[in-house]
Design a protein around this motif. Sequence first.
Motif, PDB file in Angstrom:
ATOM      1  N   GLY A 311      46.308  46.166  81.619  1.00  0.00           N
ATOM      2  CA  GLY A 311      47.318  46.821  82.446  1.00  0.00           C
ATOM      3  C   GLY A 311      48.071  47.910  81.712  1.00  0.00           C
ATOM      4  N   LEU A 312      48.227  47.756  80.398  1.00  0.00           N
ATOM      5  CA  LEU A 312      48.951  48.760  79.612  1.00  0.00           C
ATOM      6  C   LEU A 312      48.143  50.045  79.441  1.00  0.00           C
ATOM      7  N   SER A 313      46.878  50.048  79.846  1.00  0.00           N
ATOM      8  CA  SER A 313      46.114  51.296  79.835  1.00  0.00           C
ATOM      9  C   SER A 313      46.792  52.356  80.697  1.00  0.00           C
ATOM     10  N   ASN A 314      47.539  51.907  81.704  1.00  0.00           N
ATOM     11  CA  ASN A 314      48.214  52.824  82.612  1.00  0.00           C
ATOM     12  C   ASN A 314      49.387  53.550  81.973  1.00  0.00           C
ATOM     13  N   LEU A 315      49.669  53.270  80.714  1.00  0.00           N
ATOM     14  CA  LEU A 315      50.677  54.063  79.999  1.00  0.00           C
ATOM     15  C   LEU A 315      50.307  55.542  79.997  1.00  0.00           C
ATOM     16  N   VAL A 316      49.026  55.840  80.168  1.00  0.00           N
ATOM     17  CA  VAL A 316      48.584  57.232  80.184  1.00  0.00           C
ATOM     18  C   VAL A 316      49.265  58.019  81.295  1.00  0.00           C
ATOM     19  N   TRP A 317      49.800  57.334  82.328  1.00  0.00           N
ATOM     20  CA  TRP A 317      50.436  58.029  83.452  1.00  0.00           C
ATOM     21  C   TRP A 317      51.942  58.174  83.273  1.00  0.00           C
ATOM     22  N   CYS A 318      52.524  57.544  82.255  1.00  0.00           N
ATOM     23  CA  CYS A 318      53.980  57.600  82.052  1.00  0.00           C
ATOM     24  C   CYS A 318      54.405  58.972  81.534  1.00  0.00           C
ATOM     25  N   GLU A 319      55.707  59.242  81.685  1.00  0.00           N
ATOM     26  CA  GLU A 319      56.287  60.488  81.195  1.00  0.00           C
ATOM     27  C   GLU A 319      57.354  60.187  80.151  1.00  0.00           C
ATOM     28  N   PRO A 320      57.427  60.985  79.083  1.00  0.00           N
ATOM     29  CA  PRO A 320      58.531  60.802  78.144  1.00  0.00           C
ATOM     30  C   PRO A 320      59.832  61.333  78.761  1.00  0.00           C
ATOM     31  N   PRO A 321      60.994  60.775  78.417  1.00  0.00           N
ATOM     32  CA  PRO A 321      61.127  59.674  77.461  1.00  0.00           C
ATOM     33  C   PRO A 321      60.836  58.335  78.145  1.00  0.00           C
ATOM     34  N   CYS A 322      59.986  57.545  77.540  1.00  0.00           N
ATOM     35  CA  CYS A 322      59.643  56.227  78.065  1.00  0.00           C
ATOM     36  C   CYS A 322      59.624  55.265  76.889  1.00  0.00           C
ATOM     37  N   ARG A 323      60.185  54.106  77.095  1.00  0.00           N
ATOM     38  CA  ARG A 323      60.154  53.079  76.046  1.00  0.00           C
ATOM     39  C   ARG A 323      59.095  52.047  76.411  1.00  0.00           C
ATOM     40  N   VAL A 324      58.279  51.682  75.421  1.00  0.00           N
ATOM     41  CA  VAL A 324      57.215  50.699  75.610  1.00  0.00           C
ATOM     42  C   VAL A 324      57.480  49.521  74.688  1.00  0.00           C
ATOM     43  N   VAL A 325      57.476  48.324  75.250  1.00  0.00           N
ATOM     44  CA  VAL A 325      57.640  47.106  74.450  1.00  0.00           C
ATOM     45  C   VAL A 325      56.403  46.245  74.689  1.00  0.00           C
ATOM     46  N   GLU A 326      55.576  46.113  73.658  1.00  0.00           N
ATOM     47  CA  GLU A 326      54.328  45.362  73.769  1.00  0.00           C
ATOM     48  C   GLU A 326      54.474  44.008  73.090  1.00  0.00           C
ATOM     49  N   ILE A 327      54.008  42.959  73.771  1.00  0.00           N
ATOM     50  CA  ILE A 327      54.105  41.595  73.260  1.00  0.00           C
ATOM     51  C   ILE A 327      52.720  41.146  72.799  1.00  0.00           C
ATOM     52  N   PHE A 328      52.635  40.712  71.544  1.00  0.00           N
ATOM     53  CA  PHE A 328      51.365  40.246  70.977  1.00  0.00           C
ATOM     54  C   PHE A 328      51.390  38.738  70.772  1.00  0.00           C
ATOM     55  N   PRO A 329      50.288  38.034  71.078  1.00  0.00           N
ATOM     56  CA  PRO A 329      50.161  36.664  70.585  1.00  0.00           C
ATOM     57  C   PRO A 329      50.071  36.687  69.057  1.00  0.00           C
ATOM     58  N   LYS A 330      50.325  35.575  68.442  1.00  0.00           N
ATOM     59  CA  LYS A 330      50.464  35.547  66.982  1.00  0.00           C
ATOM     60  C   LYS A 330      49.217  36.019  66.257  1.00  0.00           C
ATOM     61  N   ASN A 331      48.042  35.647  66.759  1.00  0.00           N
ATOM     62  CA  ASN A 331      46.810  35.872  65.995  1.00  0.00           C
ATOM     63  C   ASN A 331      45.923  36.973  66.562  1.00  0.00           C
ATOM     64  N   TYR A 332      46.478  37.817  67.447  1.00  0.00           N
ATOM     65  CA  TYR A 332      45.663  38.908  67.984  1.00  0.00           C
ATOM     66  C   TYR A 332      46.529  40.148  68.143  1.00  0.00           C
ATOM     67  N   ILE A 333      46.337  41.100  67.240  1.00  0.00           N
ATOM     68  CA  ILE A 333      47.124  42.337  67.266  1.00  0.00           C
ATOM     69  C   ILE A 333      46.167  43.518  67.184  1.00  0.00           C
ATOM     70  N   LEU A 334      46.209  44.383  68.178  1.00  0.00           N
ATOM     71  CA  LEU A 334      45.388  45.590  68.209  1.00  0.00           C
ATOM     72  C   LEU A 334      46.291  46.734  68.642  1.00  0.00           C
ATOM     73  N   ASP A 335      46.290  47.827  67.879  1.00  0.00           N
ATOM     74  CA  ASP A 335      47.297  48.882  68.068  1.00  0.00           C
ATOM     75  C   ASP A 335      46.840  50.026  68.964  1.00  0.00           C
ATOM     76  N   CYS A 336      45.912  49.769  69.893  1.00  0.00           N
ATOM     77  CA  CYS A 336      45.430  50.851  70.764  1.00  0.00           C
ATOM     78  C   CYS A 336      46.525  51.372  71.690  1.00  0.00           C
ATOM     79  N   PHE A 337      47.415  50.492  72.175  1.00  0.00           N
ATOM     80  CA  PHE A 337      48.477  50.946  73.072  1.00  0.00           C
ATOM     81  C   PHE A 337      49.636  51.570  72.294  1.00  0.00           C
ATOM     82  N   ALA A 338      49.815  51.130  71.057  1.00  0.00           N
ATOM     83  CA  ALA A 338      50.777  51.828  70.192  1.00  0.00           C
ATOM     84  C   ALA A 338      50.331  53.276  70.012  1.00  0.00           C
ATOM     85  N   TRP A 339      49.022  53.473  69.798  1.00  0.00           N
ATOM     86  CA  TRP A 339      48.486  54.832  69.644  1.00  0.00           C
ATOM     87  C   TRP A 339      48.720  55.663  70.906  1.00  0.00           C
ATOM     88  N   LEU A 340      48.510  55.057  72.074  1.00  0.00           N
ATOM     89  CA  LEU A 340      48.794  55.764  73.324  1.00  0.00           C
ATOM     90  C   LEU A 340      50.249  56.210  73.370  1.00  0.00           C
TER      91      LEU A 340
END
Length: 372
Positions: A311-340
């Motif tokens: 669902g966070l793939s849709n960040l591509v449609w947001c406009e700045p200024p926008c704040r994004v808060v992503e929640i990770f489970p303890k043992n799975y962290i991938l920074d693809c949405f941070a990069w977006l």
Amino acid sequence: MTGLSETAAKRRKQLLRFISRDLLGPIAGKMPKSCVESLEKASFHADINRHILDIVPMTQARIVRHEVAAKLPPFIRTEAVFGKRNLYLLRNATVSPHSGMAWIGNRVLEESVGSLRRIMDWGDVQHEPLLPASELRIPEPVVVCHPASYYHWLLEVLPNVLFAVAAFPGVKIVLPENCPRYVLEGLATALGPGAKRDFVFCSNPIRVERLVVPQYHAQPEFTDPQVLELLRSAVKTRVAPLQGTDGAPGSATRIYVSRGKSRRRLRGEAELEERLREVGFSILHCEELSFADQVRAFHTAEIVVGSHGAGLSNLVWCEPPCRVVEIFPKNYILDCFAWLGFSLGFDYRHVICDTGHEIDERAMDAVLDAVR
């Protein structure tokens, strides 16, 4: 006496071993002999060159570095290298509508799927070049729009189809039968409702006279900013303007991207949703929205909160200024949405759960602190 003789049995075993090694590579881990790593590099081979009608640059090579004010842990990366990518126009090639895998003769084109290593993670996948293929006799060039997961479809497959349509007007778009809704709606949004007349539905691999093969990344963790620009200019503007008449996006909203209907939902999410409602958040189930409605919802967002997921793939449609808060489970962290977020100029923050796949009290407080 029944069965094979000892000599015949040995010969059969040797033949099976040879076929297996030729198709799948030796146990040591080499790629199959029937694989072409790069059409551009291998174009000096006469048996490959005779299939290549044109090589069209799609994106240019570049190094991208993002300057981020916040101090980030090393697993949140701010620098990436993107290689040049091409569109190949091929003669007499075969392609699968389900995966986009293409081959000439019995030689698989790695670039059509990124790499063979990528498809090894797809689960129970048949070796498609062994499946029966049918002839698709049409004069126009053909490109496949295969239904990858939403993240990969939106940020890889759809842009590649748009590049192909721009480079080869009149190209026909091959889709598998029983295509996911988001694929059909996304194409109609991106290309207009009249695009349906260019769709060709197939259930099996097809042989075509002219095939457009987009080159996919071997490691698609990060999205090239050139691709983001294409999606925003060619797709988003058909649904929502980049800016309102006063120079800013429309009425700002706060949205929580729920995974409540996913089997990978984090425990404690229902309580977090209730607490976010109390501070003005709307709860969004992206799978219930049309493609265009997802674009509109994220276009007006001033804050987006969600656990790591498609669902966070849709960040591509947001406009700045926008704040994004992503929640990770303890043992799975991938920074693809941070990069977006970095690529689009957003204020990106993340929260890591302490207790595996559960949003505990500390994580909830951290999320609420980040949105206040």
